[in-house]
Design an enzyme around this catalytic site. Structure first.
Site, PDB file in Angstrom:
ATOM      1  N   GLY A  35      37.840   4.724  21.627  1.00  0.00           N
ATOM      2  CA  GLY A  35      38.193   5.016  20.220  1.00  0.00           C
ATOM      3  C   GLY A  35      37.959   3.818  19.436  1.00  0.00           C
ATOM      4  N   CYS A 244      31.469  38.222  16.010  1.00  0.00           N
ATOM      5  CA  CYS A 244      30.228  37.559  15.901  1.00  0.00           C
ATOM      6  C   CYS A 244      29.367  39.171  15.791  1.00  0.00           C
ATOM      7  CB  CYS A 244      29.590  36.987  17.046  1.00  0.00           C
ATOM      8  SG  CYS A 244      27.912  36.870  17.188  1.00  0.00           S
ATOM      9  N   CYS A 247      27.201  39.013  19.315  1.00  0.00           N
ATOM     10  CA  CYS A 247      27.737  39.213  20.687  1.00  0.00           C
ATOM     11  C   CYS A 247      29.176  39.897  20.654  1.00  0.00           C
ATOM     12  CB  CYS A 247      27.578  37.764  21.256  1.00  0.00           C
ATOM     13  SG  CYS A 247      28.823  36.689  20.746  1.00  0.00           S
ATOM     14  N   CYS A 269      27.846  33.721  15.825  1.00  0.00           N
ATOM     15  CA  CYS A 269      28.153  32.466  16.673  1.00  0.00           C
ATOM     16  C   CYS A 269      27.404  31.320  15.950  1.00  0.00           C
ATOM     17  CB  CYS A 269      27.736  32.677  17.991  1.00  0.00           C
ATOM     18  SG  CYS A 269      29.080  33.737  18.832  1.00  0.00           S
ATOM     19  N   CYS A 275      25.846  32.333  22.251  1.00  0.00           N
ATOM     20  CA  CYS A 275      25.948  33.730  22.052  1.00  0.00           C
ATOM     21  C   CYS A 275      24.877  34.262  22.731  1.00  0.00           C
ATOM     22  CB  CYS A 275      25.467  33.683  20.455  1.00  0.00           C
ATOM     23  SG  CYS A 275      25.381  35.258  19.398  1.00  0.00           S
TER      24      CYS A 275
END
Lengths: 285, 371, 203
Positions: A35, A244, A247, A269, A275
């Site tokens: 980090g 979506c 899909c 998507c 997808c």
């Protein structure tokens, strides 16, 4: 090295070896201090700053002949910038590329984490525009560096809380700050906060490159990544009432598509590989 | 079916073809050669070399050709190429005191050893469009003029002349620039950390965008970090470039560089030791880049505010602000990246805003209900 | 220049350095995972693994401190030839240090980084007699239980040839994170890394 596949006059993966070593050393430091943003001698690349030069330099420093590379932008493999970066590495390394998340050993991304959970030995490389999570609260590097050193993160909580006061909820929707391994506050890059939970204690290695700002940072596998929040306002991710249109997914990040001049909307998507895998599976079933 | 505007490889390659066509222009017009650019746009080449940070006239001219005259793009091309070059040796520092001077002026002394040498300059031209240049073919006046000057040895022979500011240093009127022998920072190897070493600062300024530095330098003249500048000396000419490889143990000359140097004399200040002296700012660039050098010197001086106990109140005095925004390759990249798709993040904002508005309407409707 | 023989380094410097780096990257990001790495030839008693790590990470920008065991002209000359690295005059100046793990009597003299720049620490490359993933009965061997970033729950390794000072540093963690030293332990053909984030328990 398979020299025949590499553009004439250039080293494997564009960068000279000394630059790669410098980046590699910075990467090891970044992993040892999860980090924390390690400064590095970022170079000009043949793409403009802001277009992924940090991610490209990291990919160039880690990539080898046996890698399989996937490049996405906005979750999609076929966005112009993803295409351009993938072509660059094809030209300058000759490595195999893929659109399938599962097949890739290296995934360079801008703004998304794939929907398919990442596995051990996969490396996710994020392109980062502004690596400093405190930058928009404190513009001075000298000051933000001190704040990180002293673990003085009060301002960040104040900022988030001001949102709550003003809008009734935290108004940060992307580049939502996280705390890594209980120490450094980190910018997860401008991924939607929808993706934040996918960073937490995953088996894959996550590397972040900010080219213009010349910073590298990292999250090793199985490292805690927590999104900042408050007891009375816990972190939550985006959700859609729609599914979506291709899909039928009701749990992935959806892009809104305008269908006509009247502003009729449809949703698909953002992760194109996810997808199409779903569509294929359905076809098989 | 669903046409999210996601361009593919084909779209990119078509765009590249269009670009090449646009760059070439009307094919009935003779193509511009790199050599022509080098010879006839030398000042553009100088700027691209300076900010592109490679001294190579041919490559800089090539970059200008390839970028269709967009100098910031040309600078970017050169920088990207620079990334791929290995470092073999570090040369010895150049000595501008030993410059073969083609032009040298001082605005602080009417005459001085070596005199004022005007050289090639726009300074005293009348900015009238010269329609004779519209005519194609060799231009009689231009040619004969250049021949004339080259026939006159006094005008064209490079001269060796001592620098102006050391004369003031000797009288203890000017702050001295002392080389403490410490190896200079290298901003291409290490990301700058603030506050910067002066060497890192000067390197950033040399590569910094001429327009940005010009505006900042100008702002100091208009009272935003005023530092009372005088152009102590501006010189332009050839300097030798030498190398002393460890394994040889002696120095070899590997070529010459054309550089412009500006030493600005600035308002005096009381030093910590109690003396009062003029202060100074420094500018250097490849080729003939006077505007850049002067702007750099003004900003260099403004950035020394801390050394002279001056309050840092103006943009040109803020080191972190100036240095982290002066690089045009960084700046143009980040500004232009806004052209990339941002629809995931935008979608996230859109979702939130809709939700906030809905919540608001819920809140307001519930409030409207009589209790 | 001394007339010392040059030992062959990487056969394909670009590819071999990349492969070795990926091993080190894996080792550093998953502490306790043992990875293979080797240069074609050993450089005297410098292991092929250690030599490979040096060629991968060192260059003109990385002052290297050599312990007494490695301060001989042949090793110095070869490392300089293959990497261009300068020698660090004293431990504090070193970005990397090379020693036998058994040689280290104290880690006090090496850089630990600063609160504002915690990356300005020394990375220790320490040669050991053996590294294994299973507890060893060898009495010279120390079995360590590792946890922290890069480790799902915990991981055990056994390393033979650690000095008491190194064991104490690793288990006591005298420098508060983010300060500290990162370690790469090398056996003949393999290595393991322990960054400053790893918590250790001696079993």
């Amino acid at each position: 090295m398979n020299a025949a596949t590499i553009r004439d006059g250039y080293n494997f993966a564009y960068l000279d070896e000394q630059t790669k070593r410098m980046i590699r050393r910075a990467l090891l430091k970044a992993i040892a201090i999860p980090g924390y943003q390690v400064p590095f001698g970022g170079r000009e690349m043949p793409m403009p700053y802001g277009w992924g030069t940090g991610g490209i330099q990291l990919t160039a420093a880690v990539i080898g002949q046996d890698d399989v590379l996937k490049v996405i932008d906005q979750g999609a493999d076929d966005t112009t910038n993803a295409v351009s970066i993938r072509t660059f590495f094809k030209d300058l390394t000759g490595v195999k590329t893929t659109e399938k998340t599962r097949e890739a050993t290296l995934i360079q991304t801008r703004h998304r984490i794939p929907e398919v959970p990442l596995q051990a030995d996969q490396i996710l490389i994020y392109q980062v525009p502004i690596p400093e999570p405190l930058r928009f609260i404190e513009p001075s590097e000298v000051e933000t560096r001190k704040m990180h050193a002293l673990e003085d993160y009060g301002v960040m909580h104040v900022k988030l809380y001001e949102d709550i006061a003003r809008y009734g909820s935290i108004a940060t929707t992307y580049a939502y700050p996280v705390r890594v391994n209980g120490r450094y506050i980190m910018d997860p890059s401008p991924i939607p906060k929808f993706d934040n939970p996918k960073m937490d204690r995953i088996p894959a290695l996550q590397l972040f490159g900010a080219g213009r700002e010349k910073r590298i940072y990292a999250v090793p596998p199985y490292t805690e990544v927590l999104s900042l929040d408050f007891l009375d306002h816990p972190f939550e991710i985006q959700r859609w009432d729609e599914t979506c249109a291709i899909c039928g997914s009701d749990h992935s990040f959806l892009d809104e598509v305008i269908m006509d001049d009247q502003g009729t909307r449809s949703y698909i998507c953002s992760d194109t590989d996810y997808c199409s895998q779903r569509v294929q599976q359905e076809a098989v079933a | 079916m669903y046409v999210a505007v996601k361009g593919g490889e084909q779209a990119i390659s078509q765009a590249h073809k269009l670009l090449a066509k646009r760059r070439r222009g009307d094919t009935a017009v003779t193509e511009l050669s790199v050599e022509q650019i080098n010879e006839q746009l030398p000042l553009a080449v100088d700027r691209v070399m300076t900010e592109g940070s490679i001294y190579d006239r041919e490559l800089a001219a090539l970059a200008i050709k390839q970028s269709a005259g967009d100098l910031v793009e040309a600078i970017f091309l050169l920088r990207a190429y620079r990334t791929t070059l290995s470092r073999l040796y570090t040369t010895d520092p150049i000595d501008t005191g030993k410059m073969q001077v083609e032009r040298r002026i001082s605005a602080t002394f009417k005459d001085l050893p070596g005199g004022q040498v005007l050289g090639a300059t726009f300074d005293y031209t009348h900015r009238l469009l010269d329609f004779k240049l519209l005519a194609e073919g060799p231009i009689e006046t231009g040619q004969s003029a250049s021949e004339q000057t080259s026939d006159n040895p006094a005008d064209s022979d490079p001269l060796l002349m001592s620098r102006v500011l050391p004369m003031l240093e000797r009288e203890a009127l000017l702050v001295e620039e002392i080389d403490d022998g410490a190896p200079p920072a290298d901003i291409t190897q290490d990301a700058p950390s603030y506050p910067c070493d002066r060497s890192a600062r000067l390197q950033s300024l040399v590569r910094g965008d001429e327009g940005f530095l010009l505006a900042l330098g100008y702002s100091t003249q208009r009272g935003y970090g005023r530092n009372h500048p005088f152009a102590g000396e501006i010189r332009f000419g050839d300097v030798e470039l030498c190398l002393t490889p460890d394994e040889l143990g002696f120095t070899i000359e590997i070529g010459t560089l054309q550089v412009t140097e500006c030493e600005m004399i600035n308002g005096f200040s009381r030093l910590p030791e109690g003396e009062i002296k003029f202060t100074r700012g420094y500018g250097l660039a490849f080729g003939q880049s006077e505007r850049k050098c002067m702007a750099m010197a003004l900003v260099d001086r403004a950035l020394q505010a801390d050394s002279y106990d001056e309050e840092r109140t103006s943009p040109a005095q803020q080191e972190e602000f100036v240095l982290s925004h002066c690089d045009n390759v960084e700046a143009s990249g980040f500004v232009s990246h806004l052209k990339l798709p941002h629809y995931v993040d935008f979608q996230a904002e859109l979702e939130l805003l809709r939700r906030l508005q809905n919540k608001k309407s819920v809140v307001s409707t519930s409030q409207e209900k009589p209790a | 220049m001394q007339n010392t023989a040059i030992v062959a380094g990487f056969a394909d410097p670009v590819s071999d350095a990349q492969q070795t780096f990926r091993k080190v990257l894996k080792a550093m990001s998953e502490p306790g995972v043992i990875v293979e790495a080797a240069s074609p030839e050993a450089l005297e008693h410098l292991y092929p693994s250690t030599f490979a790590v040096c060629q991968t990470l060192l260059d003109q920008q990385t002052p290297l401190w050599l312990s007494k065991e490695f301060s001989n002209p042949k090793i110095q000359h070869n490392l300089h030839f293959h990497t261009g690295m300068p020698l660090a005059r004293q431990p504090l100046d070193a970005q990397f240090a090379l020693a036998y793990a058994g040689e280290i009597a104290t880690l006090d003299d090496f850089a630990k980084g600063t609160a504002e720049y915690p990356e300005r620490n020394c990375t220790m490359i320490l040669q050991v007699q053996a590294i294994s993933a299973s507890p060893s009965t060898d009495q010279n061997s120390t079995t360590l239980k590792l946890s922290g970033p890069g480790i799902k729950t915990e991981r055990q390794i056994a390393i033979a040839g650690l000095s008491q000072a190194v064991i104490r540093y690793l288990s006591d963690r005298p420098d508060t994170f983010p300060l500290g030293i990162d370690f790469i332990f090398t056996a003949a053909q393999s290595l393991v890394a322990i960054p400053r984030t790893t918590q250790l328990e001696v079993c």
